[in-house]
Design an enzyme around this catalytic site. Structure first.
Site, PDB file in Angstrom:
ATOM      1  NE  ARG A 148      20.201  72.353 -20.343  1.00  0.00           N
ATOM      2  CZ  ARG A 148      19.867  73.508 -20.196  1.00  0.00           C
ATOM      3  NH1 ARG A 148      20.416  74.761 -19.962  1.00  0.00           N
ATOM      4  NH2 ARG A 148      18.704  74.141 -19.998  1.00  0.00           N
ATOM      5  CE  LYS A 180      21.370  82.037 -18.719  1.00  0.00           C
ATOM      6  NZ  LYS A 180      20.339  81.051 -19.324  1.00  0.00           N
ATOM      7  NE  ARG A 190      15.291  82.561 -16.536  1.00  0.00           N
ATOM      8  CZ  ARG A 190      16.352  81.682 -15.886  1.00  0.00           C
ATOM      9  NH1 ARG A 190      17.561  81.606 -14.698  1.00  0.00           N
ATOM     10  NH2 ARG A 190      15.826  80.743 -16.931  1.00  0.00           N
ATOM     11  NE  ARG A 239      13.369  76.295 -19.319  1.00  0.00           N
ATOM     12  CZ  ARG A 239      14.106  75.484 -20.193  1.00  0.00           C
ATOM     13  NH1 ARG A 239      14.087  74.080 -20.046  1.00  0.00           N
ATOM     14  NH2 ARG A 239      15.629  75.572 -19.927  1.00  0.00           N
ATOM     15  NE  ARG A 287      17.558  72.111 -16.464  1.00  0.00           N
ATOM     16  CZ  ARG A 287      17.917  73.521 -16.298  1.00  0.00           C
ATOM     17  NH1 ARG A 287      19.236  74.038 -16.171  1.00  0.00           N
ATOM     18  NH2 ARG A 287      16.451  74.127 -16.634  1.00  0.00           N
TER      19      ARG A 287
HETATM   20  P1  ADP Z   1      18.570  78.337 -18.267  1.00  0.00           P
HETATM   21  O1  ADP Z   1      19.382  77.005 -17.527  1.00  0.00           O
HETATM   22  O2  ADP Z   1      18.132  76.589 -18.908  1.00  0.00           O
HETATM   23  O3  ADP Z   1      17.882  78.851 -18.477  1.00  0.00           O
HETATM   24  P2  ADP Z   1      18.046  77.614 -14.792  1.00  0.00           P
HETATM   25  O4  ADP Z   1      18.857  76.352 -15.030  1.00  0.00           O
HETATM   26  O5  ADP Z   1      18.521  79.059 -14.995  1.00  0.00           O
HETATM   27  O6  ADP Z   1      17.427  77.523 -17.027  1.00  0.00           O
HETATM   28  O7  ADP Z   1      16.768  77.778 -14.941  1.00  0.00           O
HETATM   29  C1  ADP Z   1      15.268  77.395 -14.750  1.00  0.00           C
HETATM   30  C2  ADP Z   1      14.206  77.191 -13.928  1.00  0.00           C
HETATM   31  O8  ADP Z   1      14.455  77.536 -12.449  1.00  0.00           O
HETATM   32  C3  ADP Z   1      13.411  78.311 -14.682  1.00  0.00           C
HETATM   33  O9  ADP Z   1      12.821  78.206 -16.208  1.00  0.00           O
HETATM   34  C4  ADP Z   1      12.363  79.537 -13.203  1.00  0.00           C
HETATM   35  O10 ADP Z   1      11.844  78.219 -12.928  1.00  0.00           O
HETATM   36  C5  ADP Z   1      13.645  79.105 -12.368  1.00  0.00           C
HETATM   37  N1  ADP Z   1      14.631  79.972 -12.862  1.00  0.00           N
HETATM   38  C6  ADP Z   1      16.119  79.951 -12.170  1.00  0.00           C
HETATM   39  N2  ADP Z   1      16.189  81.038 -12.046  1.00  0.00           N
HETATM   40  C7  ADP Z   1      15.413  82.184 -11.851  1.00  0.00           C
HETATM   41  C8  ADP Z   1      14.661  83.539 -11.241  1.00  0.00           C
HETATM   42  N3  ADP Z   1      15.706  84.851 -11.670  1.00  0.00           N
HETATM   43  N4  ADP Z   1      13.831  84.623 -11.580  1.00  0.00           N
HETATM   44  C9  ADP Z   1      12.855  83.294 -11.047  1.00  0.00           C
HETATM   45  N5  ADP Z   1      12.782  81.688 -11.514  1.00  0.00           N
HETATM   46  C10 ADP Z   1      14.197  81.178 -11.756  1.00  0.00           C
HETATM   47  P1  ADP Z   2      22.337  77.854 -20.271  1.00  0.00           P
HETATM   48  O1  ADP Z   2      22.962  77.728 -18.853  1.00  0.00           O
HETATM   49  O2  ADP Z   2      22.590  79.359 -20.919  1.00  0.00           O
HETATM   50  O3  ADP Z   2      20.763  77.211 -19.902  1.00  0.00           O
HETATM   51  P2  ADP Z   2      23.766  75.514 -20.640  1.00  0.00           P
HETATM   52  O4  ADP Z   2      24.851  76.057 -20.902  1.00  0.00           O
HETATM   53  O5  ADP Z   2      22.878  74.401 -20.294  1.00  0.00           O
HETATM   54  O6  ADP Z   2      22.566  76.637 -21.804  1.00  0.00           O
HETATM   55  O7  ADP Z   2      23.751  75.209 -22.716  1.00  0.00           O
HETATM   56  C1  ADP Z   2      23.061  74.803 -23.015  1.00  0.00           C
HETATM   57  C2  ADP Z   2      23.349  73.280 -23.725  1.00  0.00           C
HETATM   58  O8  ADP Z   2      23.925  73.561 -25.571  1.00  0.00           O
HETATM   59  C3  ADP Z   2      24.005  72.091 -23.640  1.00  0.00           C
HETATM   60  O9  ADP Z   2      23.910  70.814 -23.936  1.00  0.00           O
HETATM   61  C4  ADP Z   2      25.428  72.586 -23.774  1.00  0.00           C
HETATM   62  O10 ADP Z   2      26.137  71.212 -23.894  1.00  0.00           O
HETATM   63  C5  ADP Z   2      25.134  72.661 -25.379  1.00  0.00           C
HETATM   64  N1  ADP Z   2      26.047  74.051 -25.368  1.00  0.00           N
HETATM   65  C6  ADP Z   2      26.971  74.855 -24.481  1.00  0.00           C
HETATM   66  N2  ADP Z   2      27.229  75.896 -25.492  1.00  0.00           N
HETATM   67  C7  ADP Z   2      27.315  75.393 -26.984  1.00  0.00           C
HETATM   68  C8  ADP Z   2      27.444  75.887 -28.071  1.00  0.00           C
HETATM   69  N3  ADP Z   2      28.474  77.011 -28.453  1.00  0.00           N
HETATM   70  N4  ADP Z   2      27.500  74.525 -29.508  1.00  0.00           N
HETATM   71  C9  ADP Z   2      27.044  73.885 -29.208  1.00  0.00           C
HETATM   72  N5  ADP Z   2      25.793  73.288 -27.881  1.00  0.00           N
HETATM   73  C10 ADP Z   2      26.627  74.172 -26.953  1.00  0.00           C
END
Ligand code: ADP
Ligand code: ADP
Ligand code: ZN
Length: 236
Positions: A150, A36, A111, A194, A183
């Protein structure tokens, strides 16, 4: 005069002259690690609309040690969702800002169904709605590999992967030379929490948006550029 969204996006792609604009309000939906954030950053460049990431906003609040950041910390560290009312409040404030008036990309919100309903109401009050909810599909095994590898830039938030998308110089951001870090919640035991929480609380949103006829399914595996093309195709 308003033109079709499709035409508008193409025009914006070509010359970015800010022609007549219809809102492009998008949700990126999908499990942690599906891409995302990576795709949102590319979409902001393409369409000149902001990325609104509740995760980034919460991490920023934590860095500044605000009351909200400190409240969110224990939830984030254990991989649990921060309470709905906290993130709903964040989004309501953020969507009112001027840069969101021509469109936005929601990354990591909503979410839960409660969050989705609150978003619908907030947007309705503003005379807006979501046009596309894009669900990015990646299986658990790949998600685990992506999240453990990541690395995130402390300064600009850019994302890298130690194997799949490495920075040119290890530990240093290509874009801003900031420090790359892992992170706290990208450790294996937190990741499985998660992923479970995603399945229980967030995956029901796929049905929620399907019923509203705005769900767009995108396969999230393969090259980052190819996934970006798939997303642009569904927006046309
Ligand atoms: P990822 O991109 O790996 O899914 P995020 O950066 O979106 O992780 O979120 C990291 C953490 O922040 C989540 O595990 C949760 O604790 C909190 N968080 C983020 N967005 C939301 C949301 N919309 N509702 C509740 N918690 C959230
Ligand atoms: P999210 O925001 O959904 O948690 P991220 O964009 O942070 O996901 O991506 C999670 C990890 O996967 C990062 O380390 C990113 O560089 C890697 N990544 C993203 N897209 C791809 C892909 N198409 N193939 C392999 N790795 C990817
Ligand atoms: Zn950076």
């Amino acid at each position: 005069m308003k033109v079709l969204c499709k035409v508008e996006n193409e025009l914006r792609d070509e010359d970015n002259k800010g022609l007549v604009i219809m809102d492009l309000n998008i949700i990126l939906l999908g499990p942690p690690g599906c891409g995302k954030g990576t795709q949102a950053k590319m979409l902001t460049e393409q369409y000149k609309i902001p990325q609104v990431s509740t995760g980034d906003i919460l991490r920023e609040a934590l860095k500044k040690e605000t009351a909200m950041g400190l409240k969110a910390k224990s939830y984030m560290d254990s991989g649990k969702l921060v309470p709905d009312e906290v993130v709903i409040g964040i989004i309501q404030d953020r969507l009112k800002q001027s840069d969101c008036q021509k469109g936005f990309i929601l990354d990591g919100f909503p979410r839960t169904v409660v969050q989705a309903e609150a978003l619908d109401k907030t947007l309705k009050d503003m005379g807006k709605k979501i046009e596309h909810s894009i669900s990015i599909d990646v299986d658990d095994e790949e998600l685990l590999g992506r999240l453990t590898g990541r690395r995130t830039c402390r300064s600009c938030g850019a994302m890298y992967h130690v194997l799949f998308n490495p920075s040119k110089k290890e530990g240093v951001c290509d874009a801003c030379s900031g420090e790359l870090y892992q992170r706290d919640d990208d450790k294996e035991e937190t990741i499985s929490n998660r992923l479970n929480i995603y399945k229980q609380q967030t995956a029901p949103l796929i049905d929620y948006y399907k019923k509203k006829d705005i769900l767009r399914l995108v396969t999230g595996t393969g090259k980052i550029e190819n996934i970006f093309k798939r997303i642009k195709d569904v927006l046309k």
